[in-house]
Design an enzyme around this catalytic site. Structure first.
Site, short mmCIF file in Angstrom:
data_model
loop_
_atom_site.label_atom_id
_atom_site.label_comp_id
_atom_site.label_asym_id
_atom_site.label_seq_id
_atom_site.Cartn_x
_atom_site.Cartn_y
_atom_site.Cartn_z
N ASP A 85 0.89 -1.21 -0.02
CA ASP A 85 0.10 0.14 0.12
C ASP A 85 0.93 1.37 -0.13
OD1 ASP A 85 -2.60 1.10 0.11
OD2 ASP A 85 -1.99 1.68 2.18
N HIS A 108 4.49 5.46 -2.63
CA HIS A 108 4.47 6.84 -1.79
C HIS A 108 6.00 6.83 -1.32
CE1 HIS A 108 0.31 6.97 -2.57
NE2 HIS A 108 0.15 6.51 -1.29
C1 BG6 Z 1 -3.18 5.85 0.32
C2 BG6 Z 1 -3.06 4.34 0.81
O1 BG6 Z 1 -2.45 5.72 -1.04
O2 BG6 Z 1 -2.26 6.73 0.80
C3 BG6 Z 1 -3.61 4.68 2.15
O3 BG6 Z 1 -3.94 3.51 0.24
C4 BG6 Z 1 -3.13 5.84 3.02
O4 BG6 Z 1 -3.62 3.43 3.07
C5 BG6 Z 1 -2.64 7.16 2.31
O5 BG6 Z 1 -3.70 6.07 4.21
C6 BG6 Z 1 -1.89 8.16 2.82
O6 BG6 Z 1 -2.16 9.26 2.22
P1 BG6 Z 1 -1.86 10.51 2.93
O7 BG6 Z 1 -1.97 11.85 1.56
O8 BG6 Z 1 -2.85 10.89 3.94
O9 BG6 Z 1 -0.69 10.64 3.64
#
Ligand code: BG6
Length: 512
Positions: free
Chosen positions: A256, A261
């Site tokens: 995930d 990210h």
């Molecule tokens: C998403 C994930 O891509 O990014 C989630 O699937 C996660 O599990 C989210 O909570 C986090 O994003 P942000 O922008 O809140 O840091």
């Protein structure tokens, strides 16, 4: 505090502030959360900032039976809840008149015929000139189905305007499936028509990593293995899995968050300076880093990775139930909700510099930050001083929720005795810039309307990322976790996460 006007310079990128091209955005999965929470509010913000063409329209597609008018009403009610600023009724009225809806199944060719006819009509009514981009906000199992159907219906031919496809994450669930998906969509689309989105790249502070590194002369000379001891990246979330158990229990935190990210954050932090802002020039440099991340051997997976799953506990004073009791999660689930690991980048700049990563759900605080820890000074001058108690210099990029940059260093404590204390120099975005809140999708949608793919993933980047994660997935699958849950909600993950650093005589810099 204010930034002096004479110090503001604009970086000429493709758009440089002009409105996006006339076009239609077609959203597959339009009745889902992403549309109401992010996409429509982001389009509205673009319209408000004059970055949306006056010749623009949206077509939503989903299974739910609805007319265009009903869809407009629904979105009109939701925008009040999800807009990041106060909604101007006149602007909304203008926007709502260009929203359309088609209901049907994504694998039904009739839907695409209907779409084709509607788009021709929209071109006539709104002057959108045959430019369309399709946003796949669907479950990943539909990505290649939709692309194939679009191809079969002739909706991605670029004879009469440009055609682009934005694909949401997760792009594949491992190396083989990502490769297969790339192959399938490349049979229909040219790589330059594919926009693989990672919403982290839409975040202001993430984009600022490049500006910070490359618009300042003082950091780059020390941004390497000679001066940097190690780098820590923390993406901590207080939320649990909430209503996403069905997806999450199959995915887990590693899939995930890490190959997408967190690897974006690594590549921006570690890449060489690109020679221009051209999409491929920037992405070549990012790809080089992803390809230089050394995949672990099985043995290394055991010693350099940590996985955890939360049990019950308290997050910010509220009682949290164990992950295994969340809706749509198996009662004996072996899915991880926390990951920590140590990685290396095998190139001249970074050889032997560990990159420690950790991310998890139900942690004590929401914080995303990159902490660059420099090597200690040779402390000869203070040889009779307990300098090892002093923290080394640390530069921290705070990405969210508090956005800023801080630098810690040692200073003399005033007085006749020479004493050294650790101090901090802090920069907070909020003190300088009065930015209106955004969803984080504005820049990405705008760039797609202008054909600038710099902030989107190329196929080789996605595959390189899965290549690094693959051995970890394999070992974890072969060796199920012995004692899950192994951390309480509201703690910083299992004790092994701390040991990962303490065995290297280091510690995580961000704690409560
Ligand atoms: C998403 C994930 O891509 O990014 C989630 O699937 C996660 O599990 C989210 O909570 C986090 O994003 P942000 O922008 O809140 O840091």
């Amino acid at each position: 505090m204010q930034v002096a006007d004479e110090t503001v310079v604009t970086v000429p990128s493709t758009g440089a502030g002009r409105p996006g091209d006339p076009c239609v955005m077609v959203i597959f999965g339009a009745s889902g959360d992403l549309t109401k929470r992010k996409l429509i509010p982001a389009l509205y913000n673009l319209a408000k900032d004059n970055l949306l063409s006056k010749e623009f329209a949206v077509v939503g597609i989903a299974r739910n039976e609805m007319s265009s008018e009903q869809f407009q009403d629904m979105i009109g009610k939701e925008i009040g809840d999800f807009a990041t600023t106060k909604v101007d009724p006149d602007l909304w009225h203008w926007f709502a008149r260009r929203i359309y809806y088609i209901s049907g199944d994504f694998d039904d060719p009739k839907v695409y015929q209907e779409l084709d006819q509607l788009l021709t009509q929209v071109d006539k009514d709104h002057g959108t000139r045959g430019n369309y981009f399709y946003y796949l906000a669907t479950s990943p199992s539909f990505f290649s189905v939709v692309v194939k159907q679009l191809g079969a219906a002739g909706l991605v031919n670029e004879d009469r305007g440009w055609r682009r496809v934005i694909i949401e994450k997760p792009f594949g669930r491992d190396y083989d499936s990502a490769r297969a998906l790339n192959k399938e969509i490349r049979q229909v689309l040219d790589e330059k028509q594919i926009y693989r989105i990672d919403h982290y790249l839409g975040k202001e502070t993430v984009q600022n990593i490049l500006v910070f590194r490359f618009s300042n002369g003082i950091f780059e000379p020390i941004w390497n293995r000679r001066y940097i001891d190690h780098i820590q990246i923390t993406v901590a979330e207080t939320v649990g899995v909430e209503q996403r158990g069905m997806y999450y229990d199959k995915a887990g935190t590693l899939r995930d968050m890490v190959p997408n990210h967190i690897f974006q954050l690594i590549s921006l932090t570690a890449m060489e300076p690109p020679v221009s802002f051209d999409a491929d020039v920037v992405r070549d440099e990012q790809a080089k880093i992803l390809k230089a991340l050394t995949p672990m051997t099985d043995e290394e997976v055991l010693t350099r990775t940590v996985r955890g799953q939360y049990g019950e506990g308290l997050v910010k004073g509220a009682k949290i139930a164990p992950y295994r009791s969340e809706p749509m999660v198996a009662p004996d689930s072996r899915t991880e909700t926390f990951v920590a690991m140590k990685l290396f980048i095998d190139n001249w700049r970074w050889a032997d510099v560990p990159f420690y990563l950790r991310t998890g759900k139900s942690l004590p605080k929401r914080a995303t930050e990159i902490s660059i820890q420099f090597k200690r000074a040779p402390f000869m001058l203070f040889r009779r001083t307990a300098v090892d108690r002093l923290e080394p210099n640390r530069l921290v990029l705070h990405l969210q929720p508090d956005e800023g940059i801080s630098l810690s260093f040692g200073a003399k404590i005033p007085g006749p005795v020479v004493q050294i204390g650790g101090v901090n120099m802090n920069f907070n975005y909020g003190d300088y810039f009065n930015a209106t809140p955004q969803t984080g999708y504005e820049r990405l949608l705008y760039d797609c309307m202008l054909g600038d793919a710099t902030l989107f993933q190329r196929s080789d980047m996605v595959e390189a990322a899965w290549h690094v994660v693959a051995p970890i997935l394999d070992v974890w699958e072969a060796l199920p976790p012995r004692r899950f849950p192994n951390y309480g909600a509201g703690t910083w993950g299992p004790p092994e996460a701390e040991e990962l650093l303490s065995k290297d005589r280091r510690h995580w810099s961000l704690c409560e």
